[in-house]
Design an enzyme around this catalytic site. Structure first.
Site, PDB file in Angstrom:
ATOM      1  CB  SER A  17      -0.867   0.413   1.297  1.00 15.17           C
ATOM      2  OG  SER A  17      -2.180   0.601   0.675  1.00 15.17           O
ATOM      3  CG  HIS A  34      -5.593  -2.912   0.264  1.00 14.90           C
ATOM      4  ND1 HIS A  34      -5.287  -2.199  -1.019  1.00 14.90           N
ATOM      5  CD2 HIS A  34      -5.003  -2.339   1.290  1.00 14.90           C
ATOM      6  CE1 HIS A  34      -4.143  -1.860  -0.439  1.00 14.90           C
ATOM      7  NE2 HIS A  34      -4.088  -1.868   0.596  1.00 14.90           N
ATOM      8  CG  ASP A  75      -5.929  -2.733  -3.423  1.00 11.83           C
ATOM      9  OD1 ASP A  75      -7.102  -1.982  -3.289  1.00 11.83           O
ATOM     10  OD2 ASP A  75      -5.123  -3.299  -3.389  1.00 11.83           O
TER      11      ASP A  75
END
Length: 516
Positions: free
Chosen positions: A227, A483, A453
């Site tokens: 991320s 995710h 995602d």
């Protein structure tokens, strides 16, 4: 006004909200202090950038800090333009390799504001033996985050009220109120954290990672970032391309996007994930929103809107506001296996009980049952984003963008559109904004994107791989929901990443791994 946190959420944590179980992360097997891994963690002795030699040469003292982990502190300058000025400390945790490997894999879970120390514990307990034999796993909470001289801002109760505010203001008075809330938060950070409040940018955090690399005796930085950790890693690769070893960027952020592009991408991503949930839910008779996905979308948007004037009771002194419901729904879209939790929460909420959505909201912000926060991700996230970005949109500019946001996502669009105003009133200027990504000259970097995602849409991964360079950026795709990819259990992804980390086998650019 508040952007969703781009943070790696573990499914087990979501499930724990419902099951009420105590989670225990299994530590790695560890190694003795006289192991090759432990002995290798000594300063490289390399020539450091001007004024930074004492930081690069510092010798770290490691002490046990729970289970098989050892912790140390790393000193870095608050302002890299003034290396002889004030300093701050970073907290590092390591899990020594279980074999003879002397390489260090630095890890970061995202946020910005997520705890790399916690992420290191999770990876140390879940990565394959071949990886654990080869690498010592190290998590360093970035400057201002977690246990690294964390930013201190509002008291817990005041931040809770801020987080509960309506993310989608409908009147001028509400807009003014939300802007005042952001300004109050930023002023509290500056008052309680001093000089550090203006020096928690991604560029500065990346420079910290180079200090840590040298202090731990590594000629190259091996990196696993998820991320926002992909932005931090890509920034490092831009600043220090010759120092890049194996680098995995999973669930990529696109640092080149402007504030509207980034928010619109998230609106698209979250709606895409919500549509996938609603399509699956509609096949079940028990689906709380019915068997028509389009009608379900409208019903959820109506439910959320109604909360603005009619918040739900939760069995506590905290009501389920629209803001809390927004994050309570969003957190369950980070992992497909959490969809049943969302169904449970919506079933209860539609019957007038907002308690489960409130608990999910609290999970999002790491708020504990006693009202305290486990870490400071809620405000560190905003502080880092605002120091990375010099854009300060006006209310008129935001209002002009809202129609396309609402069109792409009736549930998340308006809130994410207003979220672009989140830094307009932040008191700290962006003195060291995000650098333009270009890792020319680095070794190949593996960028992973997941097609559905929600927080870091797949398009980001393609863009980041392109920005890194034709040779440097290698795109690996997971077809699936949720995710990030490596933690999803997709065996194709795990096999490719592990081979790249351990043996240096670079995946073929464009490889696609469907979920099984």
């Amino acid at each position: 006004m508040k952007r969703p946190l781009i943070v790696l959420i573990a499914l087990a944590a979501v499930a724990a909200v419902v099951a009420g179980v105590l989670l225990v992360v299994r530590d790695g097997d560890g190694a003795s202090d006289d192991s090759p891994a432990a002995q290798a963690i000594q300063p490289t002795g390399e020539q450091a950038p001007d004024g930074l030699q004492r930081f690069y040469d510092q010798k770290l003292t490691w002490k046990g800090c729970g289970g098989d982990s050892e912790c140390a502190t790393i000193t870095v300058p608050i302002d890299y333009d003034e290396p002889d000025g004030a300093t701050t400390t970073l907290k590092a945790a390591r899990y020594l390799s279980t074999g003879d490997g002397t390489r260090v894999l630095f890890v970061n879970p995202g946020g910005p504001g997520g705890s790399a120390i916690d992420f290191a514990a999770s990876l140390a307990g879940s990565m394959a033996p071949t990886v654990r034999d080869a690498f010592t796993i190290v998590g360093i909470d970035p400057r201002g985050v977690g246990e690294s001289s964390p930013l201190e801002c509002l008291p817990d109760a005041q931040f809770d009220a801020y987080a509960a505010s309506d993310p989608d203001p409908s009147t001028s008075a509400e807009v003014r109120e939300l802007r005042a809330g952001v300004r109050k938060l930023g002023e509290a950070c500056a008052k309680n954290s001093g000089e550090l409040a203006g020096h928690v940018s991604t560029e500065e955090a990346a420079r910290d990672m180079d200090v840590a690399r040298a202090a731990m005796g590594q000629q190259k930085l091996d990196w696993f970032g998820a991320s926002y950790g992909t932005q931090l890693g890509a920034t490092y690769a831009t600043l220090f391309p010759q120092k890049v070893g194996a680098m995995v960027l999973d669930g990529a952020v696109d640092p080149a996007q402007d504030v509207f592009g980034s928010a619109f991408g998230q609106a698209t991503g979250f709606q895409r994930a919500l549509d996938a949930y609603l399509d699956a839910c509609a096949k079940l008779e028990s689906c709380p929103l019915g068997q028509d996905p389009n009608a379900a979308n409208r019903a959820l948007a109506t439910f959320m809107s109604r909360l603005e004037d009619q918040p739900l009771p939760t069995g506590t002194d905290r009501e389920l506001t629209k803001g809390r419901a927004f994050y309570g729904v969003a957190v369950t879209l980070y992992d497909k296996a959490a969809w049943p939790v969302l169904s449970q929460a919506l079933t209860a909420a539609l019957r007038g009980d907002g308690s489960l959505l409130l608990r999910l909201n609290d999970l999002y912000f790491s708020r504990q049952s006693d009202g305290s926060y486990d870490g400071n991700i809620g405000w560190a996230n905003i502080a880092v984003n605002c120091l990375d970005n010099r854009e300060r949109p006006s209310v008129a500019e935001v209002e002009a963008e809202l129609p396309r946001f609402e069109k792409v996502s009736p549930v998340f669009g308006a809130a994410l559109g207003w979220g672009t105003l989140g830094c307009t009133d932040w008191p700290e200027p962006a003195e060291r904004p995000q650098v333009e990504i270009d890792a020319e000259g680095s070794s190949p970097i593996v960028v992973i994107g997941t097609t559905r995602d929600p927080a870091t849409p797949y398009e980001n991964a393609k863009a980041l791989a392109d920005q890194l360079g034709d040779r440097e950026g290698v795109l690996l795709t997971r077809e699936g929901d949720g995710h990030t990819a490596y933690s999803s259990g997709n065996r194709c992804i795990v096999k490719a990443v592990d081979a790249y980390l351990v043996d240096g086998t670079v995946p073929r650019d464009g490889t696609t791994c469907p979920d099984e």
